[in-house]
Design a protein around this motif. Structure first.
Motif, short mmCIF file in Angstrom:
data_model
loop_
_atom_site.label_atom_id
_atom_site.label_comp_id
_atom_site.label_asym_id
_atom_site.label_seq_id
_atom_site.Cartn_x
_atom_site.Cartn_y
_atom_site.Cartn_z
N ARG A 17 39.89 36.84 29.83
CA ARG A 17 38.74 35.96 29.97
C ARG A 17 38.29 35.78 31.41
NH1 ARG A 17 36.81 32.46 26.17
NH2 ARG A 17 35.09 32.64 27.61
N PHE A 18 39.00 36.35 32.37
CA PHE A 18 38.60 36.24 33.77
C PHE A 18 37.19 36.81 33.97
CE2 PHE A 18 38.12 37.99 38.04
CZ PHE A 18 38.37 36.87 38.80
N ALA A 19 36.95 38.00 33.42
CA ALA A 19 35.69 38.70 33.66
C ALA A 19 34.47 37.94 33.14
CB ALA A 19 35.73 40.09 33.03
N VAL A 54 48.81 42.52 37.60
CA VAL A 54 47.70 43.36 37.17
C VAL A 54 46.64 43.32 38.26
CG1 VAL A 54 48.01 43.23 34.67
CG2 VAL A 54 46.74 41.45 35.81
N GLY A 55 45.83 44.36 38.31
CA GLY A 55 44.81 44.46 39.35
C GLY A 55 43.50 43.80 38.97
N LEU A 56 42.73 43.47 39.98
CA LEU A 56 41.41 42.87 39.78
C LEU A 56 40.52 43.77 38.93
CD1 LEU A 56 39.20 40.76 40.40
CD2 LEU A 56 38.77 41.96 42.55
N SER A 57 40.56 45.07 39.16
CA SER A 57 39.68 45.98 38.42
C SER A 57 39.97 45.97 36.92
CB SER A 57 39.81 47.40 38.97
OG SER A 57 41.15 47.86 38.83
N GLU A 58 41.20 45.65 36.55
CA GLU A 58 41.54 45.58 35.12
C GLU A 58 40.95 44.34 34.46
OE1 GLU A 58 45.48 45.56 32.26
OE2 GLU A 58 45.65 46.29 34.31
N GLU A 62 33.56 45.09 35.67
CA GLU A 62 32.18 45.19 36.13
C GLU A 62 32.05 44.90 37.62
OE1 GLU A 62 29.74 46.30 34.09
OE2 GLU A 62 31.35 46.54 32.63
N GLY A 63 33.12 44.40 38.23
CA GLY A 63 33.09 44.13 39.67
C GLY A 63 32.28 42.92 40.07
#
Length: 164
Positions: A17-19, A54-58, A62-63
């Protein structure tokens, strides 16, 4: 690089849910220049309960949050997988540790230092109105480690916090 007051926050959320829920709000705070992110780390609870980074990109494919860790801030976040804040996090849940500098306060911090003053306390008042003693003690210890408080000042403030 001189920095103003620095804070960190640990949040947990189901799945990724971060994204969709958190990244846009954080991106707005950065783009408004209210804050500068100094560190941003993530962890997820595996099915066996183990925490893994885990990485930010995961979590933000969408950045939405453009983040490059500043190399020269000198401020380090605690290891997210070692904080007690994640005890009991359900499997498949994620957590983020956001370490930021309050940019609005940088000029104030410089003015205080230029006047020979010191920033000796910077605390967040918990939303629910209750004191988070552990957080207050951690912040107090960080001030002592940075040389902002003497051992005597640290002891006096620690006594005050524990007495309240």
């Amino acid at each position: 690089m001189p920095v103003g007051p620095v804070e960190y926050l640990v949040v947990t959320f189901p799945g990724s849910r971060f994204a969709d829920a958190i990244a846009p709000v954080l991106a707005d705070a950065v783009s408004s220049e209210a804050v500068r992110i100094l560190d941003l780390t993530f962890a997820r609870t595996a099915q066996d309960g183990a925490l893994e980074h885990v990485g930010l990109s995961e979590l933000d494919p969408e950045g939405a949050v453009a983040f490059e860790k500043p190399a020269d801030s000198g401020v380090r976040a605690p290891d997210l997988t070692r904080t007690g804040a994640l005890a009991g996090l359900p499997a498949g849940s994620c957590a983020a540790l956001i370490l930021w500098e309050d940019l609005w306060s940088v000029p104030l911090t410089h003015a205080v230092r230029a006047a020979g003053g010191r920033l000796v306390a910077h605390e967040r008042v918990p939303v629910d109105g209750e004191d988070d003693v552990i957080t207050l003690l951690e912040r107090l210890a960080a001030l002592r480690e940075k040389g902002e408080l003497t051992d005597a000042e640290f002891a006096a403030q620690k006594t005050r916090i524990l007495a309240d």
